[in-house]
Design a protein around this motif. Sequence first.
Motif, PDB file in Angstrom:
ATOM      1  N   GLU A 295      37.924  56.006  39.281  1.00  0.00           N
ATOM      2  CA  GLU A 295      38.208  55.782  40.704  1.00  0.00           C
ATOM      3  C   GLU A 295      36.922  55.697  41.516  1.00  0.00           C
ATOM      4  OE1 GLU A 295      42.520  58.127  40.944  1.00  0.00           O
ATOM      5  OE2 GLU A 295      40.639  59.223  41.215  1.00  0.00           O
ATOM      6  N   ARG A 296      35.948  56.513  41.162  1.00  0.00           N
ATOM      7  CA  ARG A 296      34.670  56.500  41.876  1.00  0.00           C
ATOM      8  C   ARG A 296      33.939  55.180  41.648  1.00  0.00           C
ATOM      9  NH1 ARG A 296      32.729  60.532  39.496  1.00  0.00           N
ATOM     10  NH2 ARG A 296      33.775  62.052  40.838  1.00  0.00           N
ATOM     11  N   CYS A 297      33.975  54.683  40.428  1.00  0.00           N
ATOM     12  CA  CYS A 297      33.352  53.401  40.107  1.00  0.00           C
ATOM     13  C   CYS A 297      34.038  52.266  40.865  1.00  0.00           C
ATOM     14  CB  CYS A 297      33.416  53.154  38.603  1.00  0.00           C
ATOM     15  SG  CYS A 297      32.725  51.576  38.071  1.00  0.00           S
ATOM     16  N   GLU A 298      35.359  52.294  40.934  1.00  0.00           N
ATOM     17  CA  GLU A 298      36.089  51.256  41.661  1.00  0.00           C
ATOM     18  C   GLU A 298      35.712  51.253  43.136  1.00  0.00           C
ATOM     19  OE1 GLU A 298      40.303  51.499  41.166  1.00  0.00           O
ATOM     20  OE2 GLU A 298      40.260  50.211  39.405  1.00  0.00           O
ATOM     21  N   GLN A 299      35.556  52.440  43.717  1.00  0.00           N
ATOM     22  CA  GLN A 299      35.193  52.522  45.127  1.00  0.00           C
ATOM     23  C   GLN A 299      33.810  51.932  45.374  1.00  0.00           C
ATOM     24  OE1 GLN A 299      36.232  56.216  46.976  1.00  0.00           O
ATOM     25  NE2 GLN A 299      34.737  55.992  48.614  1.00  0.00           N
ATOM     26  N   ALA A 300      32.874  52.183  44.440  1.00  0.00           N
ATOM     27  CA  ALA A 300      31.533  51.609  44.579  1.00  0.00           C
ATOM     28  C   ALA A 300      31.570  50.090  44.438  1.00  0.00           C
ATOM     29  CB  ALA A 300      30.591  52.221  43.546  1.00  0.00           C
ATOM     30  N   LEU A 301      32.379  49.585  43.508  1.00  0.00           N
ATOM     31  CA  LEU A 301      32.478  48.142  43.313  1.00  0.00           C
ATOM     32  C   LEU A 301      33.100  47.458  44.532  1.00  0.00           C
ATOM     33  CD1 LEU A 301      33.600  47.948  39.562  1.00  0.00           C
ATOM     34  CD2 LEU A 301      31.394  47.258  40.517  1.00  0.00           C
ATOM     35  N   LYS A 302      33.992  48.136  45.213  1.00  0.00           N
ATOM     36  CA  LYS A 302      34.570  47.572  46.436  1.00  0.00           C
ATOM     37  C   LYS A 302      33.526  47.518  47.560  1.00  0.00           C
ATOM     38  CE  LYS A 302      39.325  49.081  45.535  1.00  0.00           C
ATOM     39  NZ  LYS A 302      40.419  49.993  45.956  1.00  0.00           N
ATOM     40  N   GLY A 303      32.480  48.338  47.446  1.00  0.00           N
ATOM     41  CA  GLY A 303      31.463  48.395  48.487  1.00  0.00           C
ATOM     42  C   GLY A 303      30.372  47.355  48.369  1.00  0.00           C
ATOM     43  N   ILE A 304      30.473  46.449  47.390  1.00  0.00           N
ATOM     44  CA  ILE A 304      29.416  45.449  47.199  1.00  0.00           C
ATOM     45  C   ILE A 304      29.536  44.289  48.181  1.00  0.00           C
ATOM     46  CG2 ILE A 304      29.238  45.993  44.746  1.00  0.00           C
ATOM     47  CD1 ILE A 304      30.768  43.432  44.139  1.00  0.00           C
ATOM     48  N   THR A 305      30.679  44.158  48.836  1.00  0.00           N
ATOM     49  CA  THR A 305      30.933  43.003  49.702  1.00  0.00           C
ATOM     50  C   THR A 305      30.068  43.039  50.952  1.00  0.00           C
ATOM     51  OG1 THR A 305      33.226  42.983  48.929  1.00  0.00           O
ATOM     52  CG2 THR A 305      32.727  41.727  50.924  1.00  0.00           C
ATOM     53  N   GLY A 306      29.484  41.879  51.278  1.00  0.00           N
ATOM     54  CA  GLY A 306      28.716  41.741  52.508  1.00  0.00           C
ATOM     55  C   GLY A 306      27.371  42.422  52.503  1.00  0.00           C
ATOM     56  N   LYS A 307      26.855  42.748  51.317  1.00  0.00           N
ATOM     57  CA  LYS A 307      25.581  43.472  51.240  1.00  0.00           C
ATOM     58  C   LYS A 307      24.598  42.746  50.330  1.00  0.00           C
ATOM     59  CE  LYS A 307      27.867  47.912  51.965  1.00  0.00           C
ATOM     60  NZ  LYS A 307      28.226  49.208  51.368  1.00  0.00           N
TER      61      LYS A 307
END
Length: 319
Positions: A295-307
């Motif tokens: 779940e922690r990895c998924e949250q980080a992967l969702k944070g890659i957008t727009g950066k």
Amino acid sequence: MDITAPRFTNEDAAREHLEALRWPDGPFCPHCGSFSAKRLPPQRGRKTKAHPEGALRKGVVQCNDCREQFTVTVGTLFESSKVPLHKWVLATFLLCSSKRGMSGHQLARMLGVTQKTAWFMSHRIRESMRPAEGEPPLGGEGKTVEADETFIGGKEKNRHKSKRATRRLGGSWGKETVFSLVERDGKVRSTHVQSVTAANLKPILVEQIDAATTLCTDDAGQYRHMHRAFKHEIVNHSAGEYVRGTAHTNTVEGYFSIFKRGVVGTYYHMSPKHLHRYCVEFDFRYNTRKDNDFERCEQALKGITGKRLTYRRADHIGA
């Protein structure tokens, strides 16, 4: 979780996993925002010496409105990277699941890349861990936030005489200062500050903490007048007092113990230029401590957008 899972070893599986996270309702165009798009068969890229016929581009989608073509990595930290996508996904999982962090050399050995590439990747993954803009302040009515600072750096006596720093106001000998706010049973927010003076810390406290919050600190002078902005409880460490009823700073000190284990046991040295990014990494893992590694990895992967960050900006991330 098995690191030999397909998304960690296969490019196509990694792309499908990322598409499921970023496009739960189907592909959307990063150029115009349209959800009207169609998938194209594998496309051939430009011809190069390595690929005389052109590299095969999979996962290409074309927008039906603006007609632009894109893949799931466009507009993200992974865009135009020569590192295979499954290695990005594996690196994200390794950094998210390692409680004390993972060094660039260790990451390089596990991914089969150079240390320079692993360092480049880890800083971009830390960028994905950065909290979204507009997050609400910590605390609130009936809640308590603890504030304290710690110093990052080696012992001054171990430095060469010519390298020894002069003592800064409110700081420590040749060390960098990290100021952290921890909400009990909640989140942490850490900031790299130049010195621990009231003038430096009060704006951070006022911005990051709800005015109805109970603030707990030690008896350091920089917190002397914080009762004007918050309900302020002080524990007198200089007199040997560490707990008085509900007043203590044990939670934030517990967070610092995890941070310091990462410094002493994994990273050894954190450049002042990039210290704020290491703060983001440790904050992220602490804030998602109730999640499992997946779940922690998924949250980080969702944070890659727009950066999107390019290599030439590597030394200026977050500056």
